[in-house]
Write an enzyme that holds these catalytic residues in place. Structure first.
Site, PDB file in Angstrom:
ATOM      1  N   PRO A   2      98.288  99.849  22.605  1.00 25.11           N
ATOM      2  CA  PRO A   2      97.244  99.121  23.330  1.00 25.11           C
ATOM      3  C   PRO A   2      97.872  98.124  24.296  1.00 25.11           C
ATOM      4  O   PRO A   2      98.797  97.397  23.936  1.00 25.11           O
ATOM      5  CB  PRO A   2      96.482  98.406  22.210  1.00 25.11           C
ATOM      6  N   GLU A   3      97.393  98.095  25.536  1.00 24.70           N
ATOM      7  CA  GLU A   3      97.901  97.165  26.529  1.00 24.70           C
ATOM      8  C   GLU A   3      96.862  96.075  26.757  1.00 24.70           C
ATOM      9  O   GLU A   3      95.856  96.013  26.047  1.00 24.70           O
ATOM     10  CB  GLU A   3      98.248  97.923  27.810  1.00 24.70           C
ATOM     11  N   HIS A  93      94.976 104.020   5.346  1.00 23.05           N
ATOM     12  CA  HIS A  93      95.742 103.190   6.274  1.00 23.05           C
ATOM     13  C   HIS A  93      95.122 101.813   6.490  1.00 23.05           C
ATOM     14  O   HIS A  93      95.419 101.148   7.476  1.00 23.05           O
ATOM     15  CB  HIS A  93      95.934 103.885   7.630  1.00 23.05           C
ATOM     16  N   ARG A 112     100.798 103.652  11.551  1.00 22.34           N
ATOM     17  CA  ARG A 112     102.266 103.554  11.549  1.00 22.34           C
ATOM     18  C   ARG A 112     102.795 102.286  10.888  1.00 22.34           C
ATOM     19  O   ARG A 112     104.006 102.127  10.734  1.00 22.34           O
ATOM     20  CB  ARG A 112     102.780 103.632  12.991  1.00 22.34           C
ATOM     21  N   LYS A 155     115.934  89.191  41.694  1.00 22.59           N
ATOM     22  CA  LYS A 155     116.225  90.253  40.732  1.00 22.59           C
ATOM     23  C   LYS A 155     116.587  91.539  41.461  1.00 22.59           C
ATOM     24  O   LYS A 155     115.848  92.002  42.324  1.00 22.59           O
ATOM     25  CB  LYS A 155     115.005  90.519  39.830  1.00 22.59           C
TER      26      LYS A 155
END
Length: 286
Positions: A2-3, A93, A112, A155
């Site tokens: 998820p972002e 889970h 997970r 950078k």
């Protein structure tokens, strides 16, 4: 994983569901979800009687603001929250259950087991590892073009992994970096300090635009993501390059390609996002 748009959507959903709820008890079935300074048992004990005052977000972290504590939660790959009546049988889970005084549960599920929760005193939530070094949120109120331009100018690394670091601006994961770079017509391997002022501005605007539209769409559902109401996001129908390998570019018709950049699958249009010898000379890709 998820972002930012997905986590923000979860935050909004949980706010609607559990803001103002009081925790009666906590059951931790997988202790490694809970990180220092508390063990799973101590974590649960500290939360008894605490009320969820609000739920904040910083980058990809959810921050539950309680009476005396801030609970920081990172969903990692497949963590998610569900709200159920207490008598509803636990799903497989399910690793942490917050029993609420109103007869409901706030349940954390994670196939997970990569997600993490930690408890810190109120006021310390922005000083913990993982949060304290985050860049500004990708909205104009905090994310300023002059600072963004200055950060990129010093950078010489490739622009994609630099944006993924979360230090110059937070909230960009693999999907949304690809989409923002496409919108700005910048190749993911371009050195950050090779970007012209016009390109930096275009990228700045693309980051705000892509993440803003994704939040409005409830995020992107690629595999198992659902928000706190059990709904899938819809931004996947708006994706221009991510997951579009071999399909024609929506701008020029050239086939979308996929390469590896910093060990991440990366999608781009080689015609719209050109990479030349001049703009790749002498830089560290990673």
């Amino acid at each position: 994983m998820p972002e930012l748009p997905e986590v923000e959507t979860v935050r909004k959903g949980l706010t609607n569901l559990v803001k103002g709820a009081t925790i009666k008890d906590v059951a931790v079935y997988w202790n490694r979800i809970i990180t220092k300074p508390f063990s799973g048992e101590e974590f649960g004990h500290q939360l008894i009687g605490e009320t969820i005052q609000r739920i904040d977000r910083r980058g990809k972290y959810l921050i539950f603001i309680l009476d005396h504590w801030a609970m920081i939660s990172h969903l990692r790959m497949e963590g998610k929250y569900e709200v159920e009546e207490t008598e509803t049988p636990l799903k497989k889970h399910t690793h942490v259950v917050f029993h609420l005084t109103d007869g409901r549960d706030l349940r954390y599920l994670d196939v997970r087991k990569f997600g993490r929760m930690t408890l810190v005193p109120l006021g310390e939530q922005f000083n913990v590892t993982g949060i304290r070094d985050l860049g500004p949120e990708p909205i104009p109120e905090f994310f300023k073009l002059p600072e963004f331009s200055k950060a990129l100018s010093i950078k010489n690394r490739a622009i994609k992994p630099l944006l993924l670091e979360q230090k110059i601006v937070t909230g960009l994961g693999n999907i949304y970096v690809d989409e923002a770079l496409f919108e700005a017509k910048i190749h993911p391997l371009r050195p950050a300090n090779s970007l012209k002022k016009s390109e930096v501005k275009a990228l700045y605007q693309a980051i705000i635009d892509v993440l803003g539209r994704a939040v409005e769409a409830g995020g992107t559902t690629i595999r198992t993501y659902q928000n706190a109401l059990g709904e899938a996001g819809t931004f996947q129908v708006e994706l221009a390059v991510y997951g579009k390998t071999g399909e024609p570019c929506i701008r020029c018709g050239h086939l979308i390609e996929k390469i590896k950049v910093a060990q991440r699958g990366t999608h781009f249009c080689p015609q719209c996002q050109k990479l030349t010898t001049t703009n790749t000379k002498s830089f560290n890709q990673l």
